[in-house]
Design a protein around this motif. Structure first.
Motif, PDB file in Angstrom:
ATOM      1  N   GLN A 159      22.964   1.554   7.457  1.00 31.57           N
ATOM      2  CA  GLN A 159      23.058   1.824   6.024  1.00 31.57           C
ATOM      3  C   GLN A 159      22.003   1.017   5.289  1.00 31.57           C
ATOM      4  OE1 GLN A 159      26.922   1.732   3.948  1.00 31.57           O
ATOM      5  NE2 GLN A 159      25.812   0.880   2.198  1.00 31.57           N
ATOM      6  N   TYR A 160      20.918   1.690   4.958  1.00 28.20           N
ATOM      7  CA  TYR A 160      19.811   1.064   4.241  1.00 28.20           C
ATOM      8  C   TYR A 160      20.016   1.138   2.732  1.00 28.20           C
ATOM      9  CZ  TYR A 160      15.097   0.485   2.360  1.00 28.20           C
ATOM     10  OH  TYR A 160      14.004   0.079   1.630  1.00 28.20           O
ATOM     11  N   ALA A 161      20.543   2.257   2.261  1.00 30.49           N
ATOM     12  CA  ALA A 161      20.700   2.463   0.824  1.00 30.49           C
ATOM     13  C   ALA A 161      21.720   1.492   0.239  1.00 30.49           C
ATOM     14  CB  ALA A 161      21.142   3.901   0.551  1.00 30.49           C
ATOM     15  N   SER A 162      21.395   0.924  -0.922  1.00 33.77           N
ATOM     16  CA  SER A 162      22.313   0.002  -1.589  1.00 33.77           C
ATOM     17  C   SER A 162      23.453   0.785  -2.231  1.00 33.77           C
ATOM     18  CB  SER A 162      21.562  -0.801  -2.657  1.00 33.77           C
ATOM     19  OG  SER A 162      21.174   0.062  -3.719  1.00 33.77           O
ATOM     20  N   TYR A 163      24.469   0.063  -2.677  1.00 33.69           N
ATOM     21  CA  TYR A 163      25.631   0.720  -3.280  1.00 33.69           C
ATOM     22  C   TYR A 163      25.321   1.313  -4.652  1.00 33.69           C
ATOM     23  CZ  TYR A 163      28.192  -1.574   0.447  1.00 33.69           C
ATOM     24  OH  TYR A 163      28.627  -1.980   1.682  1.00 33.69           O
ATOM     25  N   GLY A 164      24.172   0.953  -5.222  1.00 29.76           N
ATOM     26  CA  GLY A 164      23.775   1.553  -6.491  1.00 29.76           C
ATOM     27  C   GLY A 164      22.978   2.833  -6.315  1.00 29.76           C
ATOM     28  N   ILE A 210      25.461  -2.321   7.950  1.00 26.49           N
ATOM     29  CA  ILE A 210      24.887  -2.507   6.625  1.00 26.49           C
ATOM     30  C   ILE A 210      23.675  -3.428   6.705  1.00 26.49           C
ATOM     31  CG2 ILE A 210      25.336  -3.278   4.272  1.00 26.49           C
ATOM     32  CD1 ILE A 210      28.294  -2.631   4.777  1.00 26.49           C
ATOM     33  N   VAL A 211      22.520  -2.899   6.340  1.00 28.61           N
ATOM     34  CA  VAL A 211      21.277  -3.661   6.421  1.00 28.61           C
ATOM     35  C   VAL A 211      21.317  -4.813   5.411  1.00 28.61           C
ATOM     36  CG1 VAL A 211      18.767  -3.558   6.139  1.00 28.61           C
ATOM     37  CG2 VAL A 211      19.994  -1.622   7.149  1.00 28.61           C
ATOM     38  N   PRO A 212      21.078  -6.049   5.851  1.00 31.88           N
ATOM     39  CA  PRO A 212      21.073  -7.191   4.919  1.00 31.88           C
ATOM     40  C   PRO A 212      20.021  -7.013   3.827  1.00 31.88           C
ATOM     41  CG  PRO A 212      21.142  -7.941   7.202  1.00 31.88           C
ATOM     42  CD  PRO A 212      20.866  -6.465   7.245  1.00 31.88           C
ATOM     43  N   GLU A 213      20.367  -7.428   2.623  1.00 35.23           N
ATOM     44  CA  GLU A 213      19.480  -7.247   1.471  1.00 35.23           C
ATOM     45  C   GLU A 213      18.108  -7.858   1.706  1.00 35.23           C
ATOM     46  OE1 GLU A 213      18.294  -5.813  -2.093  1.00 35.23           O
ATOM     47  OE2 GLU A 213      20.288  -5.487  -1.223  1.00 35.23           O
ATOM     48  N   CYS A 248      19.419   6.483  11.021  1.00 34.31           N
ATOM     49  CA  CYS A 248      19.275   5.803   9.740  1.00 34.31           C
ATOM     50  C   CYS A 248      18.600   6.721   8.739  1.00 34.31           C
ATOM     51  CB  CYS A 248      18.498   4.499   9.882  1.00 34.31           C
ATOM     52  SG  CYS A 248      16.784   4.699  10.403  1.00 34.31           S
ATOM     53  N   PHE A 249      18.930   6.505   7.475  1.00 31.58           N
ATOM     54  CA  PHE A 249      18.242   7.152   6.371  1.00 31.58           C
ATOM     55  C   PHE A 249      17.467   6.082   5.619  1.00 31.58           C
ATOM     56  CE2 PHE A 249      18.041   7.793   1.804  1.00 31.58           C
ATOM     57  CZ  PHE A 249      17.379   9.006   1.715  1.00 31.58           C
ATOM     58  N   LEU A 250      16.188   6.360   5.337  1.00 32.91           N
ATOM     59  CA  LEU A 250      15.339   5.429   4.602  1.00 32.91           C
ATOM     60  C   LEU A 250      14.647   6.175   3.472  1.00 32.91           C
ATOM     61  CD1 LEU A 250      13.644   3.730   7.697  1.00 32.91           C
ATOM     62  CD2 LEU A 250      15.557   2.806   6.369  1.00 32.91           C
ATOM     63  N   THR A 251      14.360   5.480   2.380  1.00 32.87           N
ATOM     64  CA  THR A 251      13.600   6.129   1.320  1.00 32.87           C
ATOM     65  C   THR A 251      12.246   6.569   1.874  1.00 32.87           C
ATOM     66  OG1 THR A 251      12.865   3.949   0.581  1.00 32.87           O
ATOM     67  CG2 THR A 251      14.727   4.943  -0.587  1.00 32.87           C
ATOM     68  N   THR A 252      11.670   7.571   1.276  1.00 32.26           N
ATOM     69  CA  THR A 252      10.543   8.287   1.876  1.00 32.26           C
ATOM     70  C   THR A 252       9.395   7.388   2.327  1.00 32.26           C
ATOM     71  OG1 THR A 252      11.080  10.267   0.599  1.00 32.26           O
ATOM     72  CG2 THR A 252       8.862  10.120   1.499  1.00 32.26           C
ATOM     73  N   GLN A 253       8.891   6.553   1.439  1.00 29.50           N
ATOM     74  CA  GLN A 253       7.719   5.753   1.796  1.00 29.50           C
ATOM     75  C   GLN A 253       8.054   4.692   2.850  1.00 29.50           C
ATOM     76  OE1 GLN A 253       4.853   6.825   0.872  1.00 29.50           O
ATOM     77  NE2 GLN A 253       5.823   8.359  -0.434  1.00 29.50           N
ATOM     78  N   VAL A 254       9.234   4.079   2.727  1.00 28.20           N
ATOM     79  CA  VAL A 254       9.657   3.091   3.728  1.00 28.20           C
ATOM     80  C   VAL A 254       9.847   3.766   5.078  1.00 28.20           C
ATOM     81  CG1 VAL A 254      11.480   1.477   4.395  1.00 28.20           C
ATOM     82  CG2 VAL A 254      10.702   1.570   2.026  1.00 28.20           C
ATOM     83  N   GLY A 255      10.510   4.910   5.089  1.00 26.31           N
ATOM     84  CA  GLY A 255      10.769   5.624   6.336  1.00 26.31           C
ATOM     85  C   GLY A 255       9.504   6.109   7.008  1.00 26.31           C
ATOM     86  N   ARG A 256       8.558   6.566   6.206  1.00 28.21           N
ATOM     87  CA  ARG A 256       7.285   7.045   6.762  1.00 28.21           C
ATOM     88  C   ARG A 256       6.544   5.899   7.450  1.00 28.21           C
ATOM     89  NH1 ARG A 256       1.874   8.074   5.173  1.00 28.21           N
ATOM     90  NH2 ARG A 256       1.157  10.195   5.695  1.00 28.21           N
ATOM     91  N   GLN A 257       6.534   4.737   6.804  1.00 27.74           N
ATOM     92  CA  GLN A 257       5.856   3.578   7.382  1.00 27.74           C
ATOM     93  C   GLN A 257       6.610   3.056   8.603  1.00 27.74           C
ATOM     94  OE1 GLN A 257       5.138   0.438   4.569  1.00 27.74           O
ATOM     95  NE2 GLN A 257       4.096  -0.875   6.046  1.00 27.74           N
ATOM     96  N   PHE A 258       7.945   3.039   8.510  1.00 33.68           N
ATOM     97  CA  PHE A 258       8.760   2.564   9.633  1.00 33.68           C
ATOM     98  C   PHE A 258       8.521   3.431  10.868  1.00 33.68           C
ATOM     99  CE2 PHE A 258      12.534   2.282  12.254  1.00 33.68           C
ATOM    100  CZ  PHE A 258      12.888   0.938  12.191  1.00 33.68           C
ATOM    101  N   ALA A 259       8.529   4.744  10.681  1.00 33.46           N
ATOM    102  CA  ALA A 259       8.328   5.658  11.808  1.00 33.46           C
ATOM    103  C   ALA A 259       6.946   5.500  12.427  1.00 33.46           C
ATOM    104  CB  ALA A 259       8.543   7.094  11.343  1.00 33.46           C
ATOM    105  N   ALA A 260       5.944   5.173  11.609  1.00 35.40           N
ATOM    106  CA  ALA A 260       4.574   5.065  12.101  1.00 35.40           C
ATOM    107  C   ALA A 260       4.306   3.755  12.828  1.00 35.40           C
ATOM    108  CB  ALA A 260       3.600   5.223  10.934  1.00 35.40           C
ATOM    109  N   GLU A 261       5.029   2.679  12.448  1.00 35.88           N
ATOM    110  CA  GLU A 261       4.666   1.349  12.947  1.00 35.88           C
ATOM    111  C   GLU A 261       5.681   0.706  13.895  1.00 35.88           C
ATOM    112  OE1 GLU A 261       3.869  -1.110   9.578  1.00 35.88           O
ATOM    113  OE2 GLU A 261       2.311   0.211   8.773  1.00 35.88           O
ATOM    114  N   MET A 262       6.942   1.083  13.798  1.00 37.18           N
ATOM    115  CA  MET A 262       7.977   0.399  14.570  1.00 37.18           C
ATOM    116  C   MET A 262       8.297   1.128  15.871  1.00 37.18           C
ATOM    117  SD  MET A 262       8.739  -2.290  12.761  1.00 37.18           S
ATOM    118  CE  MET A 262       7.021  -2.345  12.203  1.00 37.18           C
ATOM    119  N   GLU A 263       8.694   0.358  16.884  1.00 42.69           N
ATOM    120  CA  GLU A 263       9.193   0.913  18.137  1.00 42.69           C
ATOM    121  C   GLU A 263      10.628   0.455  18.325  1.00 42.69           C
ATOM    122  OE1 GLU A 263       6.711   0.032  21.426  1.00 42.69           O
ATOM    123  OE2 GLU A 263       4.922   0.995  20.570  1.00 42.69           O
ATOM    124  N   ASN A 264      11.501   1.412  18.652  1.00 44.32           N
ATOM    125  CA  ASN A 264      12.917   1.096  18.776  1.00 44.32           C
ATOM    126  C   ASN A 264      13.517   1.932  19.904  1.00 44.32           C
ATOM    127  OD1 ASN A 264      15.882   1.276  18.234  1.00 44.32           O
ATOM    128  ND2 ASN A 264      15.355   0.007  16.462  1.00 44.32           N
TER     129      ASN A 264
END
Length: 239
Positions: free
Chosen positions: A13-18, A38-41, A62-78
């Motif tokens: 859970q990346y999205a905050s409660y707001g 729940i991802v730590p703030e 996981c769901f990530l906001t567009t720009q964060v998710g695009r960068q995460f997918a391009a740079e991270m290995e999991n």
């Protein structure tokens, strides 16, 4: 159903409660017996730290906001993540990650968040927002409320049991955008006029084009440019 969630999944859970997307993280997972991590703030903007958290807790989706998710997918290995979804802004052309299902998803708060999804399998100049998920019907309309054929630009109308009843204490705005569905009844009798301009491709996928008003999205949050202008004018008058 869209993600094939099971009790063995662990949803980050990346999205905050707001942010409305937090419900999309929590309820599908909890209703199938999956875990919610729940991802730590303090790690939300640190991709390496967030990936370490995902690995530690063996997060599978996981769901990530567009720009964060695009960068995460391009740079991270999991080794554990099987699906990443992004949404909240228009997704720029990209090479999808290998070995992971990468989804471009769309949906307004007024329709309980997730409405359409598109699996990105190759680089495209204009990545669609996909087709409707279960229990959703969508229509592309001209300014007079007529259905449009594939290729024609029009406003997206969404119908289904997930459509909200309206806005709290805003009857005029509610009457403007929450309407009776002229094309179907039953559980699809309620419809929401999104204000989003889209078009159907020949293959049935939906392409997002833009807004019919001054609303923009910044990191997934709606910003009404007219309201910004009014606020600036009022502030200048006060000064």
């Amino acid at each position: 159903h869209f993600y094939g969630l099971t009790a063995s999944d662990r949803v980050g859970q990346y999205a905050s409660y707001g942010f409305d997307a937090c419900m999309m993280d929590m309820y599908p997972a909890l209703s199938t017996g999956a875990a919610v991590c729940i991802v730590p703030e303090e790690t939300r903007l640190d991709l390496n730290a967030m990936n370490d958290y995902f690995i530690k807790h063996r997060v599978t989706l996981c769901f990530l906001t567009t720009q964060v998710g695009r960068q995460f997918a391009a740079e991270m290995e999991n080794p554990y993540i099987r699906a990443i979804s992004v949404g909240g802004e228009k997704l720029a052309s990209m090479e999808p990650p290998k070995g992971i299902c990468f989804y471009n998803v769309y949906g307004p708060t007024e329709c309980t968040i997730l409405v359409t999804g598109y699996p990105v399998r190759k680089r495209e100049s204009n990545i669609p927002i996909g087709k409707p998920i279960d229990n959703v019907k969508v229509y592309v309309l001209d300014p007079f409320g007529h259905l449009l054929p594939p290729g024609a630009l029009g406003e997206l109308l969404i119908a289904g049991p997930h459509v909200a009843d309206g806005y709290l204490n805003r009857p005029e705005k509610t009457a403007e955008v929450f309407v009776d569905n002229p094309f179907d009844g039953g559980e699809y009798k309620k419809a929401y006029k999104t204000g989003d301009i889209v078009r159907f491709r020949i293959d049935g996928e939906i392409e997002f084009i833009g807004r019919r008003d001054g609303q923009v999205k910044i990191h997934g949050f709606r910003v009404e440019l007219f309201e910004v202008v009014v606020a600036v004018v009022l502030a200048e008058e006060v000064v």
